[in-house]
Design a protein around this motif. Structure first.
Motif, short mmCIF file in Angstrom:
data_model
loop_
_atom_site.label_atom_id
_atom_site.label_comp_id
_atom_site.label_asym_id
_atom_site.label_seq_id
_atom_site.Cartn_x
_atom_site.Cartn_y
_atom_site.Cartn_z
N ARG A 487 59.49 16.09 18.76
CA ARG A 487 58.36 16.90 18.28
C ARG A 487 58.68 18.34 18.65
NH1 ARG A 487 53.70 16.55 22.95
NH2 ARG A 487 55.10 17.08 24.63
N THR A 488 58.24 19.24 17.86
CA THR A 488 58.54 20.64 18.12
C THR A 488 57.67 21.10 19.26
OG1 THR A 488 58.48 20.70 15.75
CG2 THR A 488 59.08 22.71 16.87
N CYS A 489 58.25 21.08 20.46
CA CYS A 489 57.40 21.35 21.61
C CYS A 489 57.42 22.82 21.99
CB CYS A 489 57.80 20.48 22.79
SG CYS A 489 59.38 20.88 23.44
N LEU A 490 58.15 23.63 21.26
CA LEU A 490 58.03 25.05 21.53
C LEU A 490 57.57 25.74 20.25
CD1 LEU A 490 61.46 26.75 21.48
CD2 LEU A 490 61.33 24.31 21.62
N CYS A 491 56.82 26.76 20.42
CA CYS A 491 56.21 27.39 19.26
C CYS A 491 56.35 28.90 19.40
CB CYS A 491 54.75 26.97 19.19
SG CYS A 491 53.84 27.72 17.85
N PRO A 492 57.48 29.45 18.95
CA PRO A 492 57.62 30.89 19.03
C PRO A 492 56.83 31.59 17.92
CG PRO A 492 59.70 29.84 18.38
CD PRO A 492 58.63 28.80 18.35
N GLY A 675 55.01 24.47 25.14
CA GLY A 675 54.47 25.80 25.42
C GLY A 675 54.60 26.73 24.24
N LEU A 676 53.73 27.70 24.23
CA LEU A 676 53.77 28.74 23.21
C LEU A 676 54.67 29.86 23.70
CD1 LEU A 676 49.96 28.92 22.69
CD2 LEU A 676 51.54 28.61 20.80
N MET A 677 55.40 30.46 22.79
CA MET A 677 56.17 31.65 23.16
C MET A 677 55.71 32.76 22.24
SD MET A 677 59.92 29.99 23.18
CE MET A 677 60.48 28.96 24.51
N ILE A 678 55.00 33.70 22.79
CA ILE A 678 54.44 34.73 21.93
C ILE A 678 55.16 36.04 22.18
CG2 ILE A 678 52.35 36.02 21.41
CD1 ILE A 678 50.86 33.44 22.07
N PHE A 679 55.80 36.53 21.14
CA PHE A 679 56.50 37.81 21.22
C PHE A 679 55.58 38.85 20.61
CE2 PHE A 679 59.72 34.54 20.91
CZ PHE A 679 60.63 34.90 21.89
N ALA A 680 54.99 39.68 21.46
CA ALA A 680 54.01 40.63 20.94
C ALA A 680 54.66 41.99 20.73
CB ALA A 680 52.82 40.72 21.89
#
Lengths: 760, 553
Positions: A487-492, A675-680
């Motif tokens: 499952r896609t467990c990371l979400c950039p 986890g979420l990876m948010i590049f702001a």
């Protein structure tokens, strides 16, 4: 399970295996076969360490003559201990499977602070104090004095070790730091020296980079390690900085003042000795004339006896006549010191190369290159002759003489920058002389030359080709492995705009812009309402974070965030930050949820993992570029461009992206994690930035996750989190990202596995 | 006017109540009001009965004070003295403010306690309804030996209710509002004050030191909101601020926490690095000499904010789990306690286990390992209360795992599939039918089980009623029997009363019930045992009474 890696029988201490682990071992095996170096990137949490250990141990057992030793270098103490624990697990598996205890000896080595068991010495808090105190109890001449004066305090653990410890080899087994201490306590031997002695015949040594890369330490500790060793640098994404740090020197006015005191003390001591024991000085002189090296026996405990330059650069001749007598040498030091003082009295920034500096010093105070080169060695000899107990006091003069030796040894790859004041405070005089190494390959070169295989590995090494270039070596394998996921467990997600369409960016022009700061605040606020448990947010620099926190405070954003989660903030004080970190974890544990505001390139971003609920989302505010106005950096960029044909922008972006990847990678520590990876920052959406992220992150960024607004981000996050919160069982992974032995051996899977490794 | 045995604390004239002029008296234990010219009070409230007082806003024409009672009723007084109405009201208010809390605590505590007990214990509640509400015994009698019993039991049991933590944003909830003319208004509620006290014990200490001797409550909070302590971004201006000491104390607490260090070695940033570079080596160094001297005011205020947030979060977190680490924070200034928690530097003996566990956790890959646990079956409950009150196995130590059960079910299934009736060895039909008859309810072999059938034959509501009757009767009987041996006049009185209580119970409760079941079930004598118990009590009473008579005569 037992694996067959191209004919090598590998014991793997688990019932299942990730496909990428198999692939990783395959590449590793090929590297070892070729007796060459390798660069391997594999995401954290995919069991890199155990794959490495399993394969290399198997290789060592199969070809004991080809690979005699594994030197495993890691970065932090907890990481070192983790490696040893994994090794223990592997060895237990071996014992269970083969039914015999093998005679492997593996141990961790760390500084005295972590190994000392002397009740008084070990209670000191700082590493330097421990080293100094230890030296004052164990230095060779102190021990010699004890023969005359039995009241002289010595360390009984060292004495005991020295008396019997060397005859009996350390019994085979796995020794972590605590195990060494236990063993030491039981036997009454000093664990530190025991470990240092034992690494010579150990099969596996786990220690920190510095023991191999810093010539001052490497010369003492790692000099006699066998050539047929495999060296592994784990978490090596920052290895170039470690190399550079170990060869660079900064001199301030304070250093010089302290150095002045040191020289005065030396002078007085010489005077005194001359009156009482002139024979000693004569003896030293005679030795220097004959160019005699120090007797090797005494070396072990005398920590200052190290040369700052690499072993092959040390001159094999006698100390030149001008600095042979003690008084002459002290005079020489004085002259050198005065010269440095005069150089620090500048009012404008000066930048020059090492040869320029040498020419100038010759013109001004007639100091030749050759005596300078011997400066470090001569000082060591003098300090020992004078029998100075507390060498920690002499750190300033040691620093100066090391600088002298370095500057006169290397004509290339270094630069000297003298800044009369800091850029931010031009009115306050604070002159600093930076002698900085610009070429990381200098420090690591002997490692590549000496050992047959050097493996550089980490979770984030992209783009792979840049490391061989800046470290100047030719690898036989370079591969990047992705993380196979059921499952896609990371979400950039790349957030480029606020809800009001203001472009989000930390770039210099918009840094102070209130609209950007507010939108960043909104992003954090909204995420704090959506994400369960822990959120970690990284800023590009400490100053930037301070400013943002202050204006968030004024705008009341932080108060609103507090309604959802507690807020903890990294400070510049490590102890305070540790406490904040522990409280942060506590808040995540008890369900309250917390936010940690932290800094990229800081200690937290480098050494702390946020597994599972400790980090359900990482937000990277801005692109963590290094402070580009620094002259040292500029000089380094120039050097990189001239020597290695690496464009400035390429390097800066590479550097920023590896730190960004490090930060966001902290949240994913395994396939069951998510986890979420948010590049702001909108700049992340550009191909040149995105393309430099590790492949395992890159492949999950699709066009739908570029340039989002805050609202869109929140929607996507909600969706992602809801999906991830569903139960995830082993069966879901089996056959896809988790394999049994049978599945692994199927033809189809083997074919798939070859695609995992991405060769460059 | 009144019986002057009571001490009168304050007399306010010209106070109207229900449009009637009169005089308000504040006495030691109650507040009372009497209409003008009359000799008695028409309104009288014990302080303990008053829940709170309310006053009319400052700008209003009528100057009023309202007392709200625990029962929910309220009484409003209108201060009508033109010249000094406001002063009168404030004087009354101030005095009440001081008096009420003293009584409040006691009254509230008891009331709360009773309330809580009734809420938590449905049986007790039913009993209360049966006995007190239907006026079989009075409330005091009911509580008389209950509260005592409760007070004696382990306080931990009483206080086992989970403590509610503190909202992280309680300071944000006191949003200041401008009041129009250059001032700020903060709204404080009792909850927020409680939160402040729990989070910042130093403030609480200040409060108890200063209020009401030096400052009024209002002044105290005004100063609090003005102080540097509340606004951390303002740089400390003077030392006359009473809260500067709090700030210092907090700082100290924080420092002692920092010095104590962290328990989890994996997050200890100090010992993360193995070999730090010596001073003077390395590339990017912010030099130590420049740290404090040239920091701008803004920077240091920024770092103060950051410190404040860390401290605030830590305190909020600690307030939630007050018992643990943070008690030492309060006493940490006296530093002697800090070594007792085993977290001091030389505690090598404590550290390794934590470290080992954390390390093991860190290297574990749960999905790579085969799950070795025995297979389990998820429990699917239709009626969870039946599960909770289910039969207790006789051999409680002999448990079977789910795996065993699955195995045996499989085994039985297997057996059943392979079952072949052996037709040559069956019973004759007559023998079989007589055996079945004997095993059916009412049969020869099932005699023993007949009594249990009651709970199948009686509908649940009757069962419930019967149960309540039993409980109530039990309670009354308990009171009754506890009077014996009767050796004081008080007990004598009580035993008489209890006897009549029992009789009343029999008449009002038991008899209607008996009639009811007789209407439905003629034969079952459900209440036989109850009556028996009552009879025993009566006969005991008679014996006692005749004996007493004999003694008297």
């Amino acid at each position: 399970m037992k694996l067959n890696i191209e004919g090598l029988l590998v014991y793997f201490p688990y019932d299942y295996i990730y496909p990428e682990q198999y692939s990783y071992m395959l590449e590793l095996k090929r590297t070892l076969d070729a007796k060459g170096h390798g660069v391997l990137e594999m995401p954290s949490g995919t069991g890199k360490t155990i794959s490495l250990l399993s394969l290399i141990v198997a290789y060592q057992r199969a070809f004991p003559l080809d690979v005699t030793k594994l030197i495993y270098c890691s970065r932090t103490v907890p990481e070192i201990e983790k490696v040893v624990e994994e090794l223990r697990k592997l060895m237990e598996f071996y014992a269970k499977e083969t039914g015999e205890r093998n005679n492997f000896l593996a141990l961790a080595l760390s500084s005295r602070k972590n190994l000392c068991i002397h009740p008084e010495v070990s209670s000191l808090r700082f590493g330097k104090e421990v080293d100094g105190k230890c030296h004052s109890l164990t230095a060779s001449y102190i021990r010699a004095q004890r023969h005359v004066n039995p009241n002289q305090p010595v360390c009984r653990f060292y004495e005991e070790f020295d008396a019997v410890g060397r005859q009996v080899p350390l019994p085979a087994g796995i020794y972590n730091l605590d195990d060494l201490k236990d063993f030491g306590r039981r036997k009454g031997w000093c664990p530190y020296y025991l470990a240092r002695y034992a690494i010579l015949h150990a099969n596996i040594v786990v220690y920190s980079y510095h023991y191999l890369l810093d010539p001052k330490i490497a010369d003492l500790v790692s000099k006699e390690l066998a050539k047929k060793s495999v060296v592994v640098f784990d978490e090596a994404h920052n290895i170039d900085n470690v190399c550079i740090d170990s060869m660079s020197v900064n001199i301030t006015r304070r250093t010089l003042d302290r150095c002045q005191n040191n020289v005065d003390t030396l002078q007085n001591t010489i005077q005194k000795i001359k009156e009482t024991d002139a024979a000693k000085l004569r003896e030293e002189y005679r030795r220097l004339v004959e160019g005699l090296k120090e007797a090797n026996v005494a070396r072990e405990t005398d920590i200052y006896l190290s040369n700052p330059v690499l072993p092959d650069e040390i001159l094999k001749e006698a100390v030149p006549g001008t600095i042979r007598t003690a008084e002459h040498f002290v005079g020489f030091l004085r002259r050198f010191l005065e010269y440095l003082k005069s150089r620090l009295r500048v009012h404008h920034v000066v930048q020059e190369s090492a040869p320029q500096f040498l020419k100038d010093i010759f013109d001004k105070v007639c100091i030749d290159r050759k005596p300078l080169r011997f400066c470090a060695e001569r000082l060591q000899s003098l300090l020992r002759t004078l029998e100075i107990a507390d060498i920690a006091d002499f750190s300033a003069v040691t620093l100066i003489s090391n600088f002298a030796t370095l500057v006169s040894t290397y004509s290339q790859g270094f630069t000297i920058i003298i800044e009369p004041f800091e850029d931010r405070t031009p009115t306050i005089a604070n002159p600093v002389l930076h002698f900085s190494c610009m070429d990381p390959s200098i420090a690591i070169k002997p490692v590549f030359q000496r050992f047959q295989s050097v493996i550089i590995t980490s979770g984030t090494l992209s783009p792979l080709d840049i490391y061989p270039r800046i470290l100047d070596f030719r690898p036989v394998t370079m591969a990047s492995f992705t993380m196979t996921l059921a499952r896609t467990c990371l979400c950039p997600l790349i957030v480029g705009r606020g809800n009001d369409q203001v472009a989000l960016s930390s770039k210099f022009e918009t840094r102070e812009d209130f609209a950007v700061i507010r939108n960043y605040g909104n992003l954090l606020l909204e995420m704090s309402a959506v994400v369960p448990d822990g959120i970690v947010a990284f800023f590009t620099s400490y100053v930037y974070m301070e400013n943002i926190v202050a204006s968030w405070y004024e705008q009341g954003i932080l108060e609103n965030i507090q309604r959802n989660k507690l807020i903890f903030i990294e400070t510049q004080d490590a102890a305070e930050t540790s406490m904040a970190l522990e409280k942060y974890q506590e808040a995540c544990e008890n369900g309250r949820g917390a936010i940690l505001l932290s800094v990229a390139r800081g200690k937290v971003s480098e050494g702390i993992d946020f597994v599972h609920h400790f980090g359900r989302a990482v937000i990277m505010f801005g692109v963590p570029y290094v402070y580009t106005q620094s002259r040292i950096l500029k000089a380094r960029l120039e050097y990189l461009r001239d020597q290695f044909q690496i464009r400035e922008n390429d390097f800066l972006t590479f550097d920023a992206m590896r730190h960004a990847a490090q930060c966001v990678g902290r949240a994913i520590r395994g396939k069951t994690d998510y986890g979420l990876m948010i590049f702001a920052d909108k700049r992340y959406a550009r191909a040149d930035k995105r393309g430099k992220l590790p492949r395992w992150i890159q492949e999950h960024i699709n066009d739908g996750s570029l340039n989002l607004t805050v609202d869109e981000t929140v929607q996507l996050s909600k969706h992602f989190l809801r999906q991830m919160a569903q139960p995830f069982r082993q069966e879901d992974q089996l056959g896809l990202s988790l394999l049994t032995l049978e599945q692994l051996e199927s033809e189809e899977m083997l074919q798939k596995i070859t695609q995992i490794a991405h060769q460059t | 006017m009144a019986s002057l045995s009571e001490e009168v604390l304050l007399v306010v004239k010209k106070v109207r109540q229900r449009k009637q002029d009169g005089t308000l008296y504040l006495m030691a234990e109650r507040v009372a009001w009497g209409p003008e010219g009359k000799d008695r009070f028409t309104v009288s409230h014990l302080y303990a009965d008053i829940r709170c007082q309310k006053i009319s806003p400052d700008g209003k024409a009528k100057i009023q004070l309202q007392l709200v009672l625990h029962t929910g009723e309220s009484t409003t007084f209108h201060f009508a003295n033109e010249s000094s109405a406001l002063k009168d009201r404030d004087a009354t208010k101030e005095l009440l403010q001081q008096l009420l809390p003293k009584f409040k605590k006691k009254a509230n505590k008891e009331l709360e306690e009773k309330n809580r007990m009734l809420q938590e214990d449905p049986v007790l509640f039913q009993l209360y309804k049966d006995l007190v509400v239907s006026q079989v015994i009075s409330a005091e009698e009911f509580w008389a030996n209950r509260l005592g019993g409760i007070n004696n039991t382990d306080p931990a049991v009483v206080n086992n209710k989970q403590e509610v933590g503190i909202s992280g944003a309680f300071l944000a909830d006191i949003r200041p509002q401008t009041d129009g003319c250059n001032g700020l208004r903060y709204n404080l509620t009792a909850d927020i004050i409680e939160s402040i006290f729990r989070t910042y014990p130093a403030v609480k200490q200040k409060y108890s030191e200063n209020v009401p001797h030096n400052l009024t409550e209002k002044e105290f909070w005004t100063r609090f909101f003005q102080s540097h302590y509340f606004h951390r971004d303002r740089i400390n201006t003077g030392t006359q601020d009473i809260f500067s000491e709090c700030a210092k104390q907090d700082e100290k607490g924080l420092k002692s926490l920092v010095i104590q260090g962290v328990k989890n070695p994996l997050v200890d940033l100090l010992s993360l690095e193995d070999k730090t570079l010596d001073e003077g080596y390395g590339i990017c160094t912010t030099l130590p000499s420049t740290s404090n001297a040239n920091k701008t005011v803004k920077e240091s205020s920024n770092s103060a904010i950051i410190k404040r947030f860390n401290h605030h979060s830590a305190m909020v977190l600690a307030a939630g789990s007050r018992k643990g680490v943070f008690t030492s924070l309060l006493t940490a200034s006296s530093s002697e306690t800090s070594s007792t928690d085993g977290n001091s530097r030389d505690s090598d003996f404590f550290q390794p286990p934590v470290k080992k566990v954390k390390l093991q956790e860190a290297i574990e890959y749960e999905d790579l390992q085969r799950e070795n646990r025995p297979k389990t079956v998820a429990l699917n409950l239709k009626k969870s209360d039946r599960y909770a009150h289910g039969p207790v196995p006789l051999q409680s130590q002999h448990y079977t795992t789910s795996q065993d059960i699955i195995n045996s079910v499989n085994y039985i299934r297997h057996e059943m599939m392979n079952y072949k009736p052996n037709l040559t060895e069956v019973l004759s039909s007559t023998a079989a039918s007589s055996a079945i008859a004997a095993l059916s309810p009412g049969g020869v072999l099932m005699q023993a089980g007949a009594q249990q059938a009651i709970n199948q034959m009686v509908p649940t509501e009757v069962q419930g009623e019967l149960k309540h009757l039993y409980v109530a009767a039990g309670e009354l009987l308990r009171h009754f029997w506890s009077c014996f041996p009767v050796n004081t006049p008080f007990l004598e009185e009580k035993v008489m009363k209890m006897k009549s209580n029992l009789e009343r119970f029999q008449v009002t409760k038991l008899c209607p019930f008996q009639e009811k079941i007789q209407r439905q079930y003629l034969s079952t004598n459900l209440t036989g045992h109850l009556e028996e118990m009552l009879q025993t009590a009566y006969s005991k009473f008679h014996i006692w009474q005749t004996r007493r008579m004999m003694r008297k005569t």
